[in-house]
Write an enzyme that holds these catalytic residues in place. Sequence first.
Site, PDB file in Angstrom:
ATOM      1  N   ASP A 166      -7.204   4.570  -3.730  1.00 22.58           N
ATOM      2  CA  ASP A 166      -7.939   4.176  -3.405  1.00 22.58           C
ATOM      3  C   ASP A 166      -8.109   5.141  -3.081  1.00 22.58           C
ATOM      4  OD1 ASP A 166      -7.750   2.479  -0.198  1.00 22.58           O
ATOM      5  OD2 ASP A 166      -7.745   4.202   0.238  1.00 22.58           O
ATOM      6  N   LYS A 197       0.668  -1.398   0.412  1.00 19.30           N
ATOM      7  CA  LYS A 197      -0.324   0.069  -0.050  1.00 19.30           C
ATOM      8  C   LYS A 197       0.917   1.384   0.107  1.00 19.30           C
ATOM      9  CE  LYS A 197      -4.570   1.209   0.283  1.00 19.30           C
ATOM     10  NZ  LYS A 197      -5.688   0.052  -0.043  1.00 19.30           N
TER      11      LYS A 197
END
Length: 445
Positions: free
Chosen positions: A164, A124
Site C-alpha cells: 500500500d 490491513k
Amino acid sequence: MKATNVLEELKRRFPNEPEYHQAVEEVLSTIEEEYNKHPEFDKANLIERLCIPDRIYQFRVTWVDDKGNVRTNMGYRVQHNNAIGPYKGGIRFHASVNLSILKFLAFEQTFKNSLTTLPMGGGKGGSDFSPRGKSNAEVMRFCQAFMLELWRHIGPETDVPAGDIGVGGREVGFMFGMYKKLTREFSGVLTGKGIEFGGSLIRPEATGYGNIYFLLEMLKTKGTDLKGKTCLISGSGNVAQYTAEKVLQMGGKVLTMSDSDGYVYDPEGIDREKLDYIMELKNLYRGRIREYAEHYPGVKYVEGARPWGEKADIALPSATQNEINGDDARQLVANGVMAVSEGANMPSTPEAIRVFQDAKILYAPGKAANAGGVSVSGLEMTQNSIKLSWSQEEVDEKLKSIMKNIHEACVKYGTEPDGYVNYVKGANVAGFMKVAKAMMAQGIV
Ligand code: NDP
Ligand code: 2IT
C-alpha cells in the site's frame, strides 16, 4: 439495531477515529434499506459484528538507523473479517498511520474483496514509519524488525498482507525474506512479491489498469471512451503511474501528477517518454515530482496544492484519503468533469461524494474502482497454491473480466429509478450481501 444507532455506539466506544467513522457511515447509510429487508440479520446483530474488526494486533517496532540511533515505531495489523476467505489487505508505511486509518482501510477492504468474487476476507496493517529519506539498509532493517513481530499472526491460509502507500516490491521482498527465515517455509504469505519468487505478472500494474478498465465500463454506459479525453491524476506512486500508463494506451491525455509536496501540470500531456522519466525519478531515485517541472519546459509546478482546480474531462485520485473535499468537487464539476474514478481508498470526502452524485456525473468509489490490485493479489495466491505462474495475457484478461463483473454488480444494486447509477450504493450492497450471507451461515462466532 438501526444503522444510525450502530454508528453512534461505535463513535462512543471508539472515539477519536474519524476516518473509521467516516467509512462506516458511508456503508451503513447505503445498505440500510437492504439490511432492513432481512430481519434475521438484525436478530444476529450482524451489523455490529461486521463493523468491529475481529481482532487487532499492535506492537512496538525497534530498529537501528544508519547513525546508530535506536528508533521506535508502532506496528499494527487489523484483521477485520474472514467470513469469505483469509484476511487479505495491504500494509501501509507512512508517518500519518494510526488505528483510525487502518481500521477504515480494513473495513473498506472487506467489502472490496467481497466484490472481487475471489475468496478473500479483509484486513490491513502498517506502521507510522516513513520510508521517505531513509536509506535502503534502513528500510531493510525496519521491514525485518516489523516482520519479527508480525509473522506470528499471518500465514498463507490465515492472513496475507501486500503493499500500500510506502510499501512496494522492495519492502514486500524484505518482509518476505524475514518471514521465510523465521518460519523456515517458502509460502505465498505476501502478495506483490518479485516475479522470481512467486509474484504474479501484472500485479504492479493491476490497481491502475483495473481502475481504467472500470472507468471504461462506466464511460461505455454513456456511449464513449477515453480517446482524446483529458485526465487529472493525483499521486505519482504505484497506482498513479500505472493509471497514467493505461490512460495513454487508451488514447487519453494525462495533464497532472502530484506528490505530497505539490502537483505538476503539463499542458502538452505527460506522454510515454515523460512517464518513463517519472517512473525512474520515483522508483529508482525516490525523487520529488517538482523535478519533472525542472526537467521539461512549459510545465507548471504548484507547491502545496492538489490538481483539482485544473480543467479536465476525468479525475483519477490516486494518492490518499480525503484528498478531494467539497470545494474541490464543486470546482471539478464547474469545470465540466464527466467522471471520477478512485484509485486511492476513500479519496473523496462525504461532501465531495454528494456534490458528484447531485451533479449526476459518473462517480466510482475506490472499493469498486481500485479492486484490481487486490484481485491480482488473489490471483497471485491461486498461482502460489497450484505452484504455477500464468502469462501476462492470462492475468490481464482475468483482471478485465473481474472489473467488468464488479461494474455489473454496481449497476445491478445501484441503479436508481431515474436510471442514474449510484456506484457507492451498488458496491456497498453487493459487497455487503455476500459477507452477510457467509456470516449468517457460520453462526454466532
Ligand atoms: P505509493 O506509496 O506508491 O504512492 C503514494 C503517492 O501518493 C505518492 O505520490 C505520495 O507522495 C502520495 N501521497 C501519499 N500520502 C499522501 C498525503 N498524505 N498527501 C498527499 N499525497 C500523498 O502508494 P500507492 O500508489 O500504492 O497508493 C496510493 C493510493 O492507492 C492509496 O490510497 C492506497 O491505499 C490505494 N491503493 C493502493 C493499492 C495498491 O495495490 N498499491 C490497491 C488499492 C488502493 P509522496 O511521495 O510525497 O509520499
Ligand atoms: O487497498 C488495497 O486494496 C491494497 N492496498 C492492495 C491489497 C492487496 O492485498 O493486494
